[in-house]
Write an enzyme that holds these catalytic residues in place. Structure first.
Site, PDB file in Angstrom:
ATOM      1  N   GLU A  48      43.525  43.638  49.055  1.00 56.53           N
ATOM      2  CA  GLU A  48      43.890  44.802  48.262  1.00 56.53           C
ATOM      3  C   GLU A  48      44.893  45.659  49.027  1.00 56.53           C
ATOM      4  O   GLU A  48      45.053  45.514  50.245  1.00 56.53           O
ATOM      5  CB  GLU A  48      42.618  45.616  47.964  1.00 56.53           C
ATOM      6  CG  GLU A  48      41.558  44.844  47.161  1.00 56.53           C
ATOM      7  CD  GLU A  48      41.900  44.683  45.681  1.00 56.53           C
ATOM      8  OE1 GLU A  48      43.086  44.524  45.340  1.00 56.53           O
ATOM      9  OE2 GLU A  48      40.958  44.690  44.858  1.00 56.53           O
ATOM     10  N   ASP A  53      39.511  32.795  47.746  1.00 60.44           N
ATOM     11  CA  ASP A  53      38.503  33.861  47.729  1.00 60.44           C
ATOM     12  C   ASP A  53      37.313  33.502  46.850  1.00 60.44           C
ATOM     13  O   ASP A  53      37.362  32.549  46.061  1.00 60.44           O
ATOM     14  CB  ASP A  53      39.129  35.183  47.247  1.00 60.44           C
ATOM     15  CG  ASP A  53      40.089  34.990  46.073  1.00 60.44           C
ATOM     16  OD1 ASP A  53      39.935  34.010  45.330  1.00 60.44           O
ATOM     17  OD2 ASP A  53      40.986  35.815  45.911  1.00 60.44           O
ATOM     18  N   ASN A 111      48.112  45.310  41.132  1.00 57.69           N
ATOM     19  CA  ASN A 111      48.288  46.256  42.242  1.00 57.69           C
ATOM     20  C   ASN A 111      48.961  45.606  43.455  1.00 57.69           C
ATOM     21  O   ASN A 111      49.005  46.187  44.523  1.00 57.69           O
ATOM     22  CB  ASN A 111      46.930  46.862  42.651  1.00 57.69           C
ATOM     23  CG  ASN A 111      45.962  45.807  43.176  1.00 57.69           C
ATOM     24  OD1 ASN A 111      46.303  44.640  43.300  1.00 57.69           O
ATOM     25  ND2 ASN A 111      44.745  46.222  43.475  1.00 57.69           N
ATOM     26  N   HIS A 151      48.019  42.750  44.976  1.00 56.56           N
ATOM     27  CA  HIS A 151      47.189  41.973  45.899  1.00 56.56           C
ATOM     28  C   HIS A 151      47.500  40.479  45.806  1.00 56.56           C
ATOM     29  O   HIS A 151      47.945  39.993  44.770  1.00 56.56           O
ATOM     30  CB  HIS A 151      45.678  42.248  45.698  1.00 56.56           C
ATOM     31  CG  HIS A 151      45.060  41.684  44.458  1.00 56.56           C
ATOM     32  ND1 HIS A 151      44.000  42.287  43.806  1.00 56.56           N
ATOM     33  CD2 HIS A 151      45.311  40.560  43.733  1.00 56.56           C
ATOM     34  CE1 HIS A 151      43.647  41.567  42.771  1.00 56.56           C
ATOM     35  NE2 HIS A 151      44.414  40.512  42.704  1.00 56.56           N
TER      36      HIS A 151
HETATM   37  C1  F6R Z   1      42.139  34.951  42.814  1.00 55.87           C
HETATM   38  C2  F6R Z   1      43.366  35.491  43.389  1.00 55.87           C
HETATM   39  C3  F6R Z   1      43.957  36.731  42.816  1.00 55.87           C
HETATM   40  C4  F6R Z   1      44.614  36.441  41.463  1.00 55.87           C
HETATM   41  C5  F6R Z   1      45.225  37.719  40.892  1.00 55.87           C
HETATM   42  C6  F6R Z   1      45.862  37.500  39.533  1.00 55.87           C
HETATM   43  O1  F6R Z   1      41.767  33.773  43.474  1.00 55.87           O
HETATM   44  O2  F6R Z   1      43.881  34.940  44.309  1.00 55.87           O
HETATM   45  O3  F6R Z   1      44.896  37.261  43.716  1.00 55.87           O
HETATM   46  O4  F6R Z   1      45.613  35.490  41.622  1.00 55.87           O
HETATM   47  O5  F6R Z   1      44.231  38.694  40.776  1.00 55.87           O
HETATM   48  O6  F6R Z   1      44.878  37.171  38.616  1.00 55.87           O
HETATM   49  P1  F6R Z   1      45.228  36.868  37.085  1.00 55.87           P
HETATM   50  O7  F6R Z   1      45.950  35.592  37.055  1.00 55.87           O
HETATM   51  O8  F6R Z   1      43.883  36.802  36.414  1.00 55.87           O
HETATM   52  O9  F6R Z   1      46.057  38.013  36.617  1.00 55.87           O
END
Ligand code: F6R
Length: 262
Positions: free
Chosen positions: A143, A67, A136, A138
């Site tokens: 989301e 992403d 959450n 994701h």
């Molecule tokens: C970003 C992604 C997100 C993160 C998730 C956890 O490329 O794929 O799904 O892996 O938001 O982020 P952290 O590690 O910052 O808690």
């Protein structure tokens, strides 16, 4: 799902980096799906270290990130392009032209998304997809209530995700509202997934992903339908798992079992 519970986040990052590197060493032309975020900063630092220790070459590897924020410039300090260059690409011999990140701006996000999806297919699909998980539930920026068969597209970020990512920006106003993310269907099409989660803030999402019902309210639960997923957790992230003692019986301290248990 293979659930590996390690004592510390330190062990998780070492094992996750080891699995990524093994994949590259086994197939030097690997196509890797990569993630960003706080969890991956430690994984990438360890991956760089292990790559140097083993003199591993990334010259023929292709990467696709999950992403990118939409509406910021790709050379902005907060973009995922900047993140990936800083934490990984600048420190290994990967061909910069073979590192793909969804575009962060343009007139036609729908076309940009379709082109990104086509580029992944054109590379033969993802061999190993690295994933983190949001509080959450994701994965990527899919989301809650994302279609479980979705492809790459523009998504509106939830307030929870914007709050969690505020630490990478100066003010909430600067935190983007949209991201271009690969879909859950795109992730499900990968040959193998490795999901890494550490810390107690992830414990409820991890429990729902592994033991809850398959539901769009927890996008990561879609991984229950993937044939080859390894989940690497520290004890804090594994805190709420109801079958925790079973996972530890099969994989004591995160070790591989003698038999394959998918
Ligand atoms: C970003 C992604 C997100 C993160 C998730 C956890 O490329 O794929 O799904 O892996 O938001 O982020 P952290 O590690 O910052 O808690």
């Amino acid at each position: 799902m293979k659930v590996l519970i390690f004592k510390t986040a330190e062990e998780v990052k070492v094992q996750a980096a080891r699995q990524l590197l093994m994949s590259v060493q086994r197939n030097p032309e690997s196509v890797l799906g990569l993630a960003t975020g706080g969890t991956m900063e430690d994984v990438y630092a360890e991956l760089v270290k292990q790559s140097h220790q083993h003199d591993a070459s990334w010259a023929q590897v292709t990467t696709f990130n999950l992403d990118e924020y939409w509406g910021i410039s790709s050379d902005s300090p907060a973009s995922y392009r900047t993140y990936m260059n800083h934490h990984l690409f600048d420190h290994i011999d990967v061909d910069p032209g073979a590192t793909h990140i969804p575009p962060s701006e343009g007139d036609n996000p729908e076309m940009a998304a379709a082109q990104y999806e086509a580029r992944i297919s054109g590379a033969g699909g993802i061999d190993l997809q690295l994933l983190g998980i949001g509080v959450n539930g994701h994965i990527g920026f899919n989301e809650p209530t994302s279609s479980l068969v979705s492809k790459t597209r523009l998504k509106t970020l939830t307030q929870s995700t914007r709050d969690a990512n505020l630490r990478f920006f100066d003010t909430m106003e600067q935190v983007p509202r949209y991201a271009l993310t690969v879909g859950i269907g795109t992730i499900m099409a990968s040959d193998e997934c490795l999901l890494v989660a550490t810390g107690s803030s992830k414990a409820p999402a991890v429990q729902t992903m592994i033991e809850g019902p398959l539901a769009a309210s927890c996008p990561a639960s879609a991984l229950q339908m993937h044939q080859k997923v390894t989940v690497m957790l520290d004890e804090e992230a594994a805190r709420d798992l109801e079958l925790r003692s079973y996972y530890q019986l099969v994989h004591p301290d995160g070790q591989e079992s003698a038999v394959s248990d998918g």
